[in-house]
Design an enzyme around this catalytic site. Structure first.
Site, PDB file in Angstrom:
ATOM      1  N   SER A 198       0.845  -1.189   0.000  1.00 32.64           N
ATOM      2  CA  SER A 198       0.000   0.000   0.000  1.00 32.64           C
ATOM      3  C   SER A 198       0.885   1.246   0.000  1.00 32.64           C
ATOM      4  O   SER A 198       1.696   1.443  -0.894  1.00 32.64           O
ATOM      5  CB  SER A 198      -0.969  -0.048   1.183  1.00 32.64           C
ATOM      6  N   HIS A 211      -5.221  -5.414  -1.431  1.00 33.17           N
ATOM      7  CA  HIS A 211      -5.785  -5.044  -0.137  1.00 33.17           C
ATOM      8  C   HIS A 211      -6.777  -6.060   0.417  1.00 33.17           C
ATOM      9  O   HIS A 211      -6.994  -6.121   1.621  1.00 33.17           O
ATOM     10  CB  HIS A 211      -6.460  -3.674  -0.226  1.00 33.17           C
ATOM     11  N   GLU A 226      -1.988  -3.026  -7.737  1.00 31.52           N
ATOM     12  CA  GLU A 226      -3.238  -3.276  -7.026  1.00 31.52           C
ATOM     13  C   GLU A 226      -3.720  -1.942  -6.488  1.00 31.52           C
ATOM     14  O   GLU A 226      -2.973  -0.969  -6.457  1.00 31.52           O
ATOM     15  CB  GLU A 226      -3.026  -4.281  -5.892  1.00 31.52           C
TER      16      GLU A 226
END
Length: 299
Positions: free
Chosen positions: A113, A273, A203
């Site tokens: 992330s 995630h 992602e």
């Protein structure tokens, strides 16, 4: 770029430091559960002082978070750095940070992330990290995903990941996994590594289709995609359009913005995630088979 330096394999008893370089820690129960997983594998875990500090949405001031990173990075006894969570903030500390490449004593950096910025800048310095669950998400991973993470840091081989191939053949390149939003904000900055010969692995989470469209369009306009050999797409969690608003679906956006690039692409790979978030080493050789829908890490 020159050959990437892979940190030495971890072994039980090694000291690992936990830092919070990005968002403020909120998920304390999940954090503690994940700590127990690491400890159960025999590692000596040391949590940075005042890891629960807050400065608005950040886990403390830039100076505080940068000091956590510096303390862990320069500790000769520390063999790895585990990030507590993502959120936002790692790019702020990179304004004044230098990895001071330690080719003789590299150590693992683990996270995903917002940690993408740290992983990519470390890769630019010539050292591999691990795009992997953080300490607020590891406990939610399936057993095979947890095993994969510990296999990689211990130097063991891992199985290929299966996704959906878009066709276009097979390619080998340098794997560069990360969050699309964070990576997009590195475009045009000194933090962006050379993408020549890279397989991008993206992602994202909670981004409406039009925002994914806007980011991918920026990648196209930047010209850097001409260097990329392939693209691996993981989960795009909660990226649906709001109800009753005309929109392309996230799948349609990805197809529309990427399918004409003329490079192998595989989607629906199990990282991102939403669990599972399969660990992916940064900067290592990988093979992407867009006919069979397979991503295979070669380290």
């Amino acid at each position: 770029m020159s050959k990437i330096i892979l940190p030495p394999p971890l072994k039980p008893g090694d000291l690992l430091r936990v830092i919070a370089p990005s968002g403020a820690l909120r998920e304390f129960a999940a954090f503690e559960q994940s700590l127990e997983i690491w400890k159960a594998h025999g590692y000596n875990i040391q949590i940075s002082d005042n890891i629960d500090s807050r400065y608005g949405y950040l886990a403390g001031t830039d100076a505080h978070r940068c000091q956590q990173l510096a303390t862990a990075w320069h500790d000769s006894d520390c063999r790895g750095i585990i990030c507590a969570r993502g959120g936002f903030g790692s790019t702020r500390i990179l304004e004044s940070w230098s990895w001071e490449q330690k080719t003789a004593d590299p150590k693992w950096l683990l996270g995903f992330s917002d940690i993408t910025a740290l992983l990519w800048s470390l890769y630019k310095a010539g050292i591999s990290g691990l795009h992997s669950p953080v300490l607020t998400t590891l406990a939610n991973e399936p057993e095979w995903s947890i095993k994969r993470l510990f296999d990689i840091v211990a130097g063991r081989s891992v199985a290929p990941l299966q996704g959906k191939g878009w066709g276009g053949g097979k390619v080998t390149g340098v794997l560069l996994p990360g969050n699309l939003t964070v990576a997009t904000h590195l475009l045009g900055t000194p933090l962006l590594p050379d993408l020549d010969g890279v397989i991008l692995a993206f992602e994202d989470v909670a981004e409406a289709p039009y925002r994914i469209d806007r980011m991918l369009t920026q990648w196209r306009l930047s010209g850097v995609l001409s260097k990329v050999r392939g693209i691996a797409l993981g989960g795009f969690t909660d990226c649906d359009a709001p109800p009753n608003i005309p929109s392309l679906s996230i799948e349609e956006v990805l197809q529309d913005r990427l399918s004409d690039l003329g490079i192998p692409i595989v989607s629906d790979l199990p990282f991102g995630h939403d669990s599972p978030n399969a660990a992916l080493p940064v900067g290592v050789e990988a093979t992407l088979d867009a006919d069979e829908g397979i991503l295979n890490v070669c380290c």
